[in-house]
Scaffold this motif. Sequence first.
Motif, mmCIF file in Angstrom:
data_model
loop_
_atom_site.group_PDB
_atom_site.id
_atom_site.type_symbol
_atom_site.label_atom_id
_atom_site.label_comp_id
_atom_site.label_asym_id
_atom_site.label_seq_id
_atom_site.Cartn_x
_atom_site.Cartn_y
_atom_site.Cartn_z
ATOM 1 N N ARG A 154 -8.149 -0.942 -2.139
ATOM 2 C CA ARG A 154 -7.543 0.123 -1.677
ATOM 3 C C ARG A 154 -6.497 0.304 -2.776
ATOM 4 O O ARG A 154 -6.030 -0.901 -3.480
ATOM 5 C CB ARG A 154 -6.434 -0.057 -0.495
ATOM 6 C CG ARG A 154 -7.436 0.079 0.813
ATOM 7 C CD ARG A 154 -6.466 -0.290 1.900
ATOM 8 N NE ARG A 154 -5.483 0.365 2.135
ATOM 9 C CZ ARG A 154 -4.499 0.323 3.285
ATOM 10 N NH1 ARG A 154 -4.611 -0.655 4.072
ATOM 11 N NH2 ARG A 154 -3.424 1.121 3.287
ATOM 12 N N PRO A 155 -5.804 1.327 -3.419
ATOM 13 C CA PRO A 155 -4.827 1.444 -4.139
ATOM 14 C C PRO A 155 -3.528 0.533 -3.848
ATOM 15 O O PRO A 155 -3.060 0.552 -2.689
ATOM 16 C CB PRO A 155 -4.372 2.892 -4.504
ATOM 17 C CG PRO A 155 -5.676 3.652 -4.013
ATOM 18 C CD PRO A 155 -6.314 2.821 -3.067
ATOM 19 N N HIS A 156 -3.053 -0.387 -4.641
ATOM 20 C CA HIS A 156 -1.829 -1.290 -4.245
ATOM 21 C C HIS A 156 -1.342 -1.837 -5.525
ATOM 22 O O HIS A 156 -1.609 -1.765 -6.627
ATOM 23 C CB HIS A 156 -2.555 -2.254 -3.350
ATOM 24 C CG HIS A 156 -3.583 -3.227 -4.399
ATOM 25 N ND1 HIS A 156 -4.707 -3.048 -4.463
ATOM 26 C CD2 HIS A 156 -3.045 -4.428 -4.998
ATOM 27 C CE1 HIS A 156 -5.287 -4.003 -5.545
ATOM 28 N NE2 HIS A 156 -4.265 -4.808 -5.646
ATOM 29 N N CYS A 211 -0.280 -1.310 -10.878
ATOM 30 C CA CYS A 211 -1.463 -0.931 -10.021
ATOM 31 C C CYS A 211 -2.608 -0.775 -10.748
ATOM 32 O O CYS A 211 -2.859 0.011 -11.686
ATOM 33 C CB CYS A 211 -1.073 0.384 -9.336
ATOM 34 S SG CYS A 211 -2.589 1.083 -8.607
ATOM 35 N N TYR A 256 0.906 -1.181 0.124
ATOM 36 C CA TYR A 256 0.055 -0.125 -0.078
ATOM 37 C C TYR A 256 0.870 1.290 -0.104
ATOM 38 O O TYR A 256 2.026 1.215 0.462
ATOM 39 C CB TYR A 256 -0.971 -0.094 1.327
ATOM 40 C CG TYR A 256 -1.856 -1.166 1.153
ATOM 41 C CD1 TYR A 256 -2.614 -1.326 0.230
ATOM 42 C CD2 TYR A 256 -1.676 -2.059 2.345
ATOM 43 C CE1 TYR A 256 -3.494 -2.405 0.238
ATOM 44 C CE2 TYR A 256 -2.283 -3.367 2.076
ATOM 45 C CZ TYR A 256 -3.422 -3.656 1.127
ATOM 46 O OH TYR A 256 -4.099 -4.611 1.030
ATOM 47 N N ARG A 310 -6.943 7.412 -5.876
ATOM 48 C CA ARG A 310 -8.380 7.474 -5.798
ATOM 49 C C ARG A 310 -9.118 8.486 -6.412
ATOM 50 O O ARG A 310 -10.061 8.467 -7.224
ATOM 51 C CB ARG A 310 -8.731 7.619 -4.303
ATOM 52 C CG ARG A 310 -8.500 6.403 -3.447
ATOM 53 C CD ARG A 310 -8.908 6.587 -2.040
ATOM 54 N NE ARG A 310 -8.419 5.427 -1.231
ATOM 55 C CZ ARG A 310 -9.159 4.474 -1.115
ATOM 56 N NH1 ARG A 310 -10.598 4.191 -1.763
ATOM 57 N NH2 ARG A 310 -8.965 3.280 -0.588
ATOM 58 N N GLN A 367 -2.037 7.572 -2.382
ATOM 59 C CA GLN A 367 -3.199 6.973 -2.559
ATOM 60 C C GLN A 367 -4.344 8.030 -2.891
ATOM 61 O O GLN A 367 -5.240 7.669 -3.583
ATOM 62 C CB GLN A 367 -3.417 6.510 -1.059
ATOM 63 C CG GLN A 367 -4.940 5.658 -0.812
ATOM 64 C CD GLN A 367 -4.790 5.002 0.525
ATOM 65 O OE1 GLN A 367 -5.783 4.627 0.714
ATOM 66 N NE2 GLN A 367 -3.698 4.795 1.208
#
Length: 171
Positions: free
Chosen positions: A41-43, A126, A8, A18, A14
Motif C-alpha cells: 500500500r502507499p505508505h 514514500c 497509511y 496508485r 492513496q
Amino acid sequence: MVAAIELYFDGDAQARLRRLWDALESAGVPSLREHTHRRHRPHLSLAVARRLDPEPVADAVRGLLPPDGLTVEFTTVGQFPGRVLWLGPTVRPDLLALHLAVHERLSAAGVEVAGVYRPGVWVPHCTVSQQVPWAGLARAVGLCLDALPITASLRSAAVVDHTRGLYRPID
C-alpha cells in the motif's frame, strides 16, 4: 530490511499514489504495485528492521498517531542508491516529533531498527519504485513531478513484516 512501522494515507491520496504507480508501470518502470507479493500500500515508513515482532511493537507505539491524523504534503522527488525512487514530504515539526516519539518508545522497549531510520538521519519518503531502469529514469522522475504536489492525511498505521506475511494494525 523487510519489517516496518508504516503510516497509511487517506483514500484520495492513496488513489493518487496508485495512479502514479499505474503511470510508472505503463512507462516500463516497476512500481510498488507489482513489487514482491503485490500487496503493498502507499505508505511512509517510520522505522524499518530485519524483523519486528508485531504485538510488542504495536503495544510500544500505540496512541502516538494523532486521532485526527497528520497532514503531509509531498513536494519533492528523490532517489536512494539502488535506483529507489521516492516522493518526499515537506518536513514539518509535527512529523519529526511523531518520528522521534516512535523511536523513543521503540528504544525503551529494546527494539532495534535500521540506522538510516533513526532520528537525525531519517529521510521521510514514500517509495514509488525499487529499481528504476536507467533508461527510464528521466521519464519516471517526470511522471513523479507531474503528480506533485500531493497532500495526504496519515490516518492509520501498522506493523508489517513482508517476509513473514504479517500485518498488525496499530490502534
